[in-house]
Design a protein around this motif. Structure first.
Motif, mmCIF file in Angstrom:
data_model
loop_
_atom_site.group_PDB
_atom_site.id
_atom_site.type_symbol
_atom_site.label_atom_id
_atom_site.label_comp_id
_atom_site.label_asym_id
_atom_site.label_seq_id
_atom_site.Cartn_x
_atom_site.Cartn_y
_atom_site.Cartn_z
ATOM 1 N N TRP A 256 12.456 -3.546 -8.551
ATOM 2 C CA TRP A 256 12.197 -2.897 -9.842
ATOM 3 C C TRP A 256 10.806 -3.224 -10.362
ATOM 4 O O TRP A 256 10.160 -2.408 -11.010
ATOM 5 N N ARG A 257 10.330 -4.438 -10.032
ATOM 6 C CA ARG A 257 8.983 -4.798 -10.470
ATOM 7 C C ARG A 257 7.932 -3.988 -9.717
ATOM 8 O O ARG A 257 6.912 -3.591 -10.288
ATOM 9 N N ASP A 258 8.187 -3.750 -8.429
ATOM 10 C CA ASP A 258 7.265 -2.917 -7.654
ATOM 11 C C ASP A 258 7.259 -1.486 -8.188
ATOM 12 O O ASP A 258 6.213 -0.844 -8.258
ATOM 13 N N ARG A 259 8.428 -1.006 -8.552
ATOM 14 C CA ARG A 259 8.533 0.341 -9.100
ATOM 15 C C ARG A 259 7.790 0.438 -10.440
ATOM 16 O O ARG A 259 7.059 1.395 -10.689
ATOM 17 N N LEU A 260 7.969 -0.574 -11.292
ATOM 18 C CA LEU A 260 7.285 -0.605 -12.590
ATOM 19 C C LEU A 260 5.779 -0.722 -12.391
ATOM 20 O O LEU A 260 4.995 -0.065 -13.088
ATOM 21 N N HIS A 261 5.379 -1.534 -11.425
ATOM 22 C CA HIS A 261 3.956 -1.694 -11.114
ATOM 23 C C HIS A 261 3.350 -0.372 -10.660
ATOM 24 O O HIS A 261 2.234 -0.013 -11.036
ATOM 25 N N GLU A 262 4.108 0.354 -9.844
ATOM 26 C CA GLU A 262 3.636 1.639 -9.339
ATOM 27 C C GLU A 262 3.411 2.637 -10.466
ATOM 28 O O GLU A 262 2.437 3.403 -10.458
ATOM 29 N N ILE A 263 4.294 2.613 -11.468
ATOM 30 C CA ILE A 263 4.175 3.541 -12.598
ATOM 31 C C ILE A 263 3.029 3.146 -13.522
ATOM 32 O O ILE A 263 2.246 4.000 -13.960
ATOM 33 N N ILE A 264 2.894 1.839 -13.805
ATOM 34 C CA ILE A 264 1.917 1.374 -14.798
ATOM 35 C C ILE A 264 0.503 1.289 -14.230
ATOM 36 O O ILE A 264 -0.463 1.690 -14.882
ATOM 37 N N TYR A 265 0.369 0.779 -13.015
ATOM 38 C CA TYR A 265 -0.956 0.477 -12.480
ATOM 39 C C TYR A 265 -1.531 1.563 -11.578
ATOM 40 O O TYR A 265 -2.717 1.524 -11.257
ATOM 41 N N ILE B 194 4.631 -8.640 -16.650
ATOM 42 C CA ILE B 194 5.882 -8.870 -15.930
ATOM 43 C C ILE B 194 5.832 -8.333 -14.501
ATOM 44 O O ILE B 194 6.343 -8.971 -13.572
ATOM 45 N N CYS B 195 5.217 -7.170 -14.310
ATOM 46 C CA CYS B 195 5.324 -6.497 -13.016
ATOM 47 C C CYS B 195 4.278 -6.913 -11.991
ATOM 48 O O CYS B 195 4.212 -6.330 -10.903
ATOM 49 N N LEU C 224 1.280 -3.616 0.658
ATOM 50 C CA LEU C 224 1.280 -2.607 -0.395
ATOM 51 C C LEU C 224 2.544 -1.769 -0.309
ATOM 52 O O LEU C 224 3.099 -1.575 0.772
ATOM 53 N N SER C 225 2.955 -1.251 -1.473
ATOM 54 C CA SER C 225 4.124 -0.381 -1.510
ATOM 55 C C SER C 225 3.682 1.044 -1.258
ATOM 56 O O SER C 225 2.915 1.610 -2.030
ATOM 57 N N ASN C 226 4.164 1.627 -0.175
ATOM 58 C CA ASN C 226 3.808 3.011 0.178
ATOM 59 C C ASN C 226 5.009 3.933 0.139
ATOM 60 O O ASN C 226 5.053 4.969 0.779
ATOM 61 N N ASP C 227 6.061 3.514 -0.603
ATOM 62 C CA ASP C 227 7.281 4.329 -0.686
ATOM 63 C C ASP C 227 7.037 5.560 -1.524
ATOM 64 O O ASP C 227 6.278 5.514 -2.463
#
Length: 291
Positions: free
Chosen positions: A9-18, A79-80, A288-291
């Motif tokens: 969930w933190r990766d998902r939040l990071h993806e949205i915010i950053y 947090i993220c 890195l998250s590439n999903d």
């Protein structure tokens, strides 16, 4: 076939915010920029007395709503990320904090709420949304050109100051106190204003000799403006010409030199401007998250 790992969930939040490569990330950044602009407009309207007297409660409530939203956003950004202090001490982290605290400070110190105009600096995030970061590599040439020419510019400015002192002293002797040139520092101030072609008009020569000298100073002013421009332009050309001989491997060491960049931000070190399709951070090697 291995099942893909579920995104944290933190990766998902990071993806949205950053990041701004996903629809959610783009929407978040657009909403954020709209909120920043709305906040600045509210502060400007509040500074107009007749508007503030009539709509003070509405403007204040709107500003508090935006401040609370920015506070929640700031907390979410901390947090993220894997290393919160990396964000807190970063350029954007400091700007985000400075743009949030003035409204809270206004509860203690009157008048500080106007400092929320600092939120205009947060509009720099538009570079990420429009993917203009890839063009910022060209700004490195300008920075290097300024650094390379700083010695020449300092010598030039020193020569200009000497000229200003000399001509200012001459004008003090020629015009005198009766014509507004009451002392040498004031005469030097007039000379600098004239040399830079600003011309406030608060002091002006009256005598024919003084007007003749002023004419020479004004003509010199145009030449003086051209000199530093030529110095920097020459260094800038040298920087761009030398960059043409850059080896292909150098692009891997300098991600800003690549044109195939995206807005993906590393959750670990917050480095951005990664190449499209990159699996690991070029700065710290984090996955890195590439999903």
């Amino acid at each position: 076939m291995p099942t893909p790992k579920k995104q944290d969930w933190r990766d998902r939040l990071h993806e949205i915010i950053y990041e701004a490569d996903t629809p959610e990330g783009k929407l978040f950044d657009v909403i954020l920029l709209i909120a920043i602009i709305a906040s600045i407009i509210l502060v400007m309207l509040e500074s107009i007395k007749h508007i503030d007297q009539r709509w003070h409660s509405v403007l204040d409530a709107g500003e508090w709503i935006i401040t609370i939203l920015f506070s929640l956003e700031y907390i979410a950004r901390i947090i993220c990320v894997r290393k919160p202090m990396k964000y807190v001490t970063s350029f954007y982290g400091v700007i985000d904090l400075l743009s949030t605290i003035p409204k809270y400070l206004s509860l203690i110190i009157a008048g500080t709420h106007a400092l929320v105009a600092l939120r205009a600096l947060r509009l720099l995030r538009v570079f990420r949304i429009l993917k203009l970061a890839r063009f910022l590599g060209a700004s490195n040439y300008l920075i290097n050109a300024l650094k390379a020419s700083r010695a020449k510019i300092l010598v030039f400015l020193f020569a200009v100051m000497i000229l200003a002192v000399i001509f200012g002293t001459i004008m003090y002797l020629v015009e005198g106190e009766e014509n507004g040139f009451s002392n040498i520092p004031k005469s030097v101030y007039w000379c600098i204003v004239t040399l830079t072609t600003v011309g406030f008009g608060d002091i002006a020569p009256v005598t024919p000799l003084g007007q003749f000298i002023a004419t020479i100073i004004m003509i010199l002013g145009y030449g003086i403006i051209a000199v530093p421009t030529g110095i920097v332009a020459s260094e800038y050309t040298s920087q761009t010409n030398s960059s043409k001989g850059q080896k292909p491997n150098d692009a891997a060491l300098n991600p800003m030199s690549s044109v195939q960049l995206n807005s993906q931000s590393c959750p670990n070190c917050l480095a951005d401007n990664h190449k499209d399709g990159a699996e690991y951070c070029y700065n710290c090697g984090y996955k890195l998250s590439n999903d």
